[in-house]
Design a protein around this motif. Structure first.
Motif, PDB file in Angstrom:
ATOM      1  N   GLU A 192     -12.667   5.477 -54.608  1.00  0.00           N
ATOM      2  CA  GLU A 192     -14.440   5.116 -54.525  1.00  0.00           C
ATOM      3  C   GLU A 192     -15.168   4.342 -55.129  1.00  0.00           C
ATOM      4  OE1 GLU A 192     -16.709   7.790 -51.524  1.00  0.00           O
ATOM      5  OE2 GLU A 192     -14.999   8.815 -51.025  1.00  0.00           O
ATOM      6  N   PHE A 193     -14.612   4.568 -56.595  1.00  0.00           N
ATOM      7  CA  PHE A 193     -15.330   4.850 -57.825  1.00  0.00           C
ATOM      8  C   PHE A 193     -14.598   3.294 -58.566  1.00  0.00           C
ATOM      9  CE2 PHE A 193     -15.508   9.079 -56.468  1.00  0.00           C
ATOM     10  CZ  PHE A 193     -16.325   9.256 -56.036  1.00  0.00           C
ATOM     11  N   ASP A 194     -16.071   2.986 -59.460  1.00  0.00           N
ATOM     12  CA  ASP A 194     -15.247   1.944 -60.481  1.00  0.00           C
ATOM     13  C   ASP A 194     -14.603   2.745 -61.960  1.00  0.00           C
ATOM     14  OD1 ASP A 194     -16.264  -0.103 -59.107  1.00  0.00           O
ATOM     15  OD2 ASP A 194     -18.150  -0.071 -59.711  1.00  0.00           O
ATOM     16  N   ILE A 195     -15.417   3.261 -61.908  1.00  0.00           N
ATOM     17  CA  ILE A 195     -14.448   3.972 -63.277  1.00  0.00           C
ATOM     18  C   ILE A 195     -14.797   5.721 -62.390  1.00  0.00           C
ATOM     19  CG2 ILE A 195     -15.113   4.504 -66.018  1.00  0.00           C
ATOM     20  CD1 ILE A 195     -17.009   2.131 -65.624  1.00  0.00           C
ATOM     21  N   SER A 196     -13.908   6.588 -63.198  1.00  0.00           N
ATOM     22  CA  SER A 196     -14.026   7.534 -62.470  1.00  0.00           C
ATOM     23  C   SER A 196     -12.852   9.214 -63.917  1.00  0.00           C
ATOM     24  CB  SER A 196     -12.986   7.932 -60.989  1.00  0.00           C
ATOM     25  OG  SER A 196     -13.361   9.459 -61.219  1.00  0.00           O
ATOM     26  N   GLU A 197     -13.662   9.939 -63.737  1.00  0.00           N
ATOM     27  CA  GLU A 197     -13.243  11.407 -64.093  1.00  0.00           C
ATOM     28  C   GLU A 197     -11.606  11.494 -63.331  1.00  0.00           C
ATOM     29  OE1 GLU A 197     -13.349  15.873 -65.605  1.00  0.00           O
ATOM     30  OE2 GLU A 197     -15.440  15.116 -64.036  1.00  0.00           O
ATOM     31  N   LEU A 198     -10.373  11.794 -63.808  1.00  0.00           N
ATOM     32  CA  LEU A 198      -9.214  11.904 -62.869  1.00  0.00           C
ATOM     33  C   LEU A 198      -8.749  12.848 -63.343  1.00  0.00           C
ATOM     34  CD1 LEU A 198      -8.331  10.607 -60.064  1.00  0.00           C
ATOM     35  CD2 LEU A 198      -7.367   8.950 -61.804  1.00  0.00           C
ATOM     36  N   SER A 199      -7.951  13.946 -62.739  1.00  0.00           N
ATOM     37  CA  SER A 199      -6.615  14.156 -63.139  1.00  0.00           C
ATOM     38  C   SER A 199      -5.976  13.965 -64.037  1.00  0.00           C
ATOM     39  CB  SER A 199      -6.453  15.163 -62.422  1.00  0.00           C
ATOM     40  OG  SER A 199      -4.820  15.475 -62.368  1.00  0.00           O
ATOM     41  N   LEU A 200      -5.607  14.146 -65.149  1.00  0.00           N
ATOM     42  CA  LEU A 200      -3.528  13.648 -65.585  1.00  0.00           C
ATOM     43  C   LEU A 200      -2.711  13.919 -64.721  1.00  0.00           C
ATOM     44  CD1 LEU A 200      -2.671  12.318 -68.328  1.00  0.00           C
ATOM     45  CD2 LEU A 200      -2.374  14.476 -69.050  1.00  0.00           C
TER      46      LEU A 200
END
Length: 330
Positions: A50-58
């Motif tokens: 959904e997002f252009d940039i995202s915090e994400l689980s490693l």
């Protein structure tokens, strides 16, 4: 030429505050910051992009890179890091007194692929000789019923894992003794509420975690920042400009901590903790970039591979946008 408007999903960390309040500006980019809990961010990015940039689980990111989908690429910026020895909770009546006693026990876990759980399983195996196959795993909602894995996993056949019932929660099962232990990034409410039946496996976890760091040099990475590949293909400069802005925003945090005329953080002995941390871990104790984090990232990849969540030993340089590696390894 107008700035590129990009959505950015991330929790409210001090290390992004300068970006979100405009003190630091990523060149050529207007960030539309969406502040939400990490679990929601990860679900929406992994399931729906959904997002252009995202915090994400490693851990989720490693799985995505291993499978070639979803299509996003990280920059070596690490939103969350956490020593995870504190994340093992036990029922006091389970017969568990030390880590080796987890063998043969019933262990709850919200999702098997969570990064915190990846690290804890790796530490239990490598430091305490407890292999994931020697525990019986139960997955499901920790505080509310119905949680499922955000990524379908194909685990080794020696891993005994099963979902709990739709009406159960791991928190209730830990307190009642229906499971012997819980491994999770969030403390269960029964522990927070002072249940007489629940405690940490490592009550003095700070000493244990400092010893772990002194032995290994590893400060576990939990979350990366990922950018959709379609954006990087059209605007390759976004990766470098974002990386530079994140570095600058983190430096603002360090600068604030150095101001001792008034407490920057709502903790009475924060200055002592700040000084002790720098003495143990160095001035830049929350480093960005690949080279300063290579050992930690290699450990995460090794754990993910050994635990059967990824099928290939991923190359470190393939995990991050190349421009960020070339520009910041001097």
């Amino acid at each position: 030429m107008s700035n590129l408007n990009l959505s950015f999903a991330c929790w409210d960390y001090d290390r992004i505050q300068a970006l979100t309040n405009g003190t630091v500006q990523a060149k050529g980019i207007d960030l539309n910051w969406l502040n939400m809990p990490v679990e929601e961010t990860f679900w929406r990015m992994m399931r729906h992009q959904e997002f252009d940039i995202s915090e994400l689980s490693l851990s989720s990111y490693l799985i995505a890179k291993d499978r070639g989908y979803p299509n996003f690429t990280a920059i070596p910026v690490f939103m969350s890091r956490f020593f995870r020895h504190s994340g093992i909770y036990i029922n006091k009546h389970s017969g568990i007194e030390e880590a080796v006693d987890l063998k043969g026990k019933r262990v709850g876990i919200p999702e098997y692929q969570l990064t915190a759980c990846l690290w804890i399983r790796g530490i239990l195996h490598h430091d305490y000789g407890v292999h994931p196959s020697e525990m019986n795993w139960y997955t499901g909602g920790q505080e509310a019923p119905g949680r499922v894995e955000k990524i379908k996993l194909t685990l080794p056949p020696d891993i005994n894992i099963q979902p709990i019932n739709d009406e159960q929660t791991l928190n209730q099962m830990l307190e009642s003794g229906d499971i012997d232990a819980l491994i999770a990034p969030r403390a269960p409410s029964c522990f927070l509420n002072g249940s007489p039946h629940v405690q940490r496996l490592f009550p003095d976890y700070v000493s244990v975690e400092k010893d772990y760091y002194e032995r290994t040099g590893i400060f576990p990475i939990m979350h990366v920042v990922a950018i959709k590949d379609e954006i990087l293909e059209e605007h390759p400069w976004v990766a470098t400009n974002l990386y530079q802005a994140f570095v600058e925003a983190k430096q603002k945090v360090y600068d604030g901590f150095n101001q001792t005329a008034a407490l920057k953080v709502t903790l009475p002995w924060f200055v002592s903790e700040w000084e002790n941390t720098r003495q143990l871990m160095g001035e830049d104790f929350w480093p960005y970039g690949l080279e300063k984090n290579r050992k930690t990232l290699e450990a995460a990849v090794t754990y993910s591979y050994n635990q059967g969540m990824i099928k290939n030993r991923l190359n470190m340089e393939d995990l991050f946008a190349q421009s960020t590696l070339e520009a910041y390894t001097l």
